[in-house]
Design an enzyme around this catalytic site. Structure first.
Site, PDB file in Angstrom:
ATOM      1  CG  HIS A  18      -1.859  -1.037   1.446  1.00 59.61           C
ATOM      2  ND1 HIS A  18      -1.946  -1.778   2.608  1.00 59.61           N
ATOM      3  CD2 HIS A  18      -2.836  -1.507   0.639  1.00 59.61           C
ATOM      4  CE1 HIS A  18      -2.927  -2.657   2.503  1.00 59.61           C
ATOM      5  NE2 HIS A  18      -3.485  -2.524   1.320  1.00 59.61           N
ATOM      6  CE  LYS A  42     -14.633  -8.276   5.831  1.00 57.24           C
ATOM      7  NZ  LYS A  42     -14.235  -7.763   4.543  1.00 57.24           N
ATOM      8  NE  ARG A  91      -2.580  -7.205  -4.506  1.00 50.97           N
ATOM      9  CZ  ARG A  91      -3.329  -7.322  -3.426  1.00 50.97           C
ATOM     10  NH1 ARG A  91      -2.785  -7.690  -2.297  1.00 50.97           N
ATOM     11  NH2 ARG A  91      -4.618  -7.118  -3.481  1.00 50.97           N
ATOM     12  CB  SER A 129      -4.042  -6.580   4.831  1.00 47.87           C
ATOM     13  OG  SER A 129      -3.702  -5.319   4.349  1.00 47.87           O
TER      14      SER A 129
HETATM   15  P1  ADP Z   1      -9.493  -4.013  -0.208  1.00 49.64           P
HETATM   16  O1  ADP Z   1     -10.200  -4.217   1.086  1.00 49.64           O
HETATM   17  O2  ADP Z   1     -10.163  -3.057  -1.152  1.00 49.64           O
HETATM   18  O3  ADP Z   1      -8.958  -5.246  -0.865  1.00 49.64           O
HETATM   19  P2  ADP Z   1      -6.830  -3.506   0.602  1.00 49.64           P
HETATM   20  O4  ADP Z   1      -6.552  -2.719   1.826  1.00 49.64           O
HETATM   21  O5  ADP Z   1      -6.480  -4.940   0.600  1.00 49.64           O
HETATM   22  O6  ADP Z   1      -8.294  -3.206   0.277  1.00 49.64           O
HETATM   23  O7  ADP Z   1      -6.132  -2.838  -0.657  1.00 49.64           O
HETATM   24  C1  ADP Z   1      -6.350  -1.514  -1.055  1.00 49.64           C
HETATM   25  C2  ADP Z   1      -5.649  -1.276  -2.388  1.00 49.64           C
HETATM   26  O8  ADP Z   1      -4.283  -1.564  -2.257  1.00 49.64           O
HETATM   27  C3  ADP Z   1      -6.149  -2.154  -3.528  1.00 49.64           C
HETATM   28  O9  ADP Z   1      -6.133  -1.387  -4.718  1.00 49.64           O
HETATM   29  C4  ADP Z   1      -5.116  -3.229  -3.625  1.00 49.64           C
HETATM   30  O10 ADP Z   1      -5.010  -3.751  -4.925  1.00 49.64           O
HETATM   31  C5  ADP Z   1      -3.871  -2.448  -3.270  1.00 49.64           C
HETATM   32  N1  ADP Z   1      -2.833  -3.326  -2.759  1.00 49.64           N
HETATM   33  C6  ADP Z   1      -2.910  -4.161  -1.710  1.00 49.64           C
HETATM   34  N2  ADP Z   1      -1.738  -4.822  -1.539  1.00 49.64           N
HETATM   35  C7  ADP Z   1      -0.909  -4.383  -2.517  1.00 49.64           C
HETATM   36  C8  ADP Z   1       0.430  -4.715  -2.913  1.00 49.64           C
HETATM   37  N3  ADP Z   1       1.128  -5.634  -2.255  1.00 49.64           N
HETATM   38  N4  ADP Z   1       0.952  -4.074  -3.974  1.00 49.64           N
HETATM   39  C9  ADP Z   1       0.205  -3.162  -4.640  1.00 49.64           C
HETATM   40  N5  ADP Z   1      -1.061  -2.831  -4.347  1.00 49.64           N
HETATM   41  C10 ADP Z   1      -1.610  -3.425  -3.297  1.00 49.64           C
END
Ligand code: ADP
Length: 152
Positions: A18, A42, A91, A129
């Protein structure tokens, strides 16, 4: 018109993936709001206030990056806050398929919005995450996967 982007997500917790997307997007937008989406049904793993605190710490020296919490549709949040871009990270092809439908539906619901995708840098492709939560749950060391300054 100013270029204002929202980077929506759960950030439960923020990872280096992120962080990398937001830092790389800084030169593209006049303002970026990293917005924690909360869902009444949730509960997250970490309290939303803790997630906000980590995000604020990580981006404390980026004057154009702000942190917020929202609920409901991302496009409604954009409409209310005069946001014209949604920033997302890509990704894998699975991310692409998922993001394509959301992006197309968002555009249909709120035509002024554009979704901007940045490809992840290769070393963060496997990072998410939920893996970080598992590492913490089972007593591993999450330090290499979360931004500097994020302490559990
Ligand atoms: P969501 O609950 O929408 O999946 P996340 O917090 O997992 O939210 O992710 C938010 C954004 O960050 C999304 O666009 C996701 O693709 C991006 N993201 C998450 N992990 C990575 C990573 N390792 N590299 C690049 N982008 C990421």
């Amino acid at each position: 018109m100013k270029r204002i982007a929202v980077f929506p997500g759960s950030f439960d917790p923020i990872t280096r993936g992120h962080e990398s997307i937001v830092r790389r997007a800084v030169p593209l937008f006049e303002k970026i709001i990293v917005a924690i989406g909360v869902n009444a049904e949730k509960a997250g793993f970490f309290p939303v206030e803790k997630r906000r605190e980590w995000l604020e710490k990580v981006f404390e020296n980026e004057s154009t990056v702000h942190v917020d919490i929202y609920s409901g549709l991302t496009v409604e949040y954009c409409r209310k806050n005069e946001i014209n871009f949604i920033l997302r990270g890509l990704r894998t092809s699975a991310d692409f398929e998922f993001e394509r439908s959301i992006g197309q539906i968002n555009k249909k619901m709120f035509p002024p919005i554009e979704t901007v995708f940045l490809l992840t840098i290769p070393e963060y492709t496997a990072l998410n995450s939920s893996i970080v939560r598992d590492i913490i749950r089972y007593g591993g060391d999450p330090t290499p996967f979360v931004p500097e300054g994020v302490k559990f």
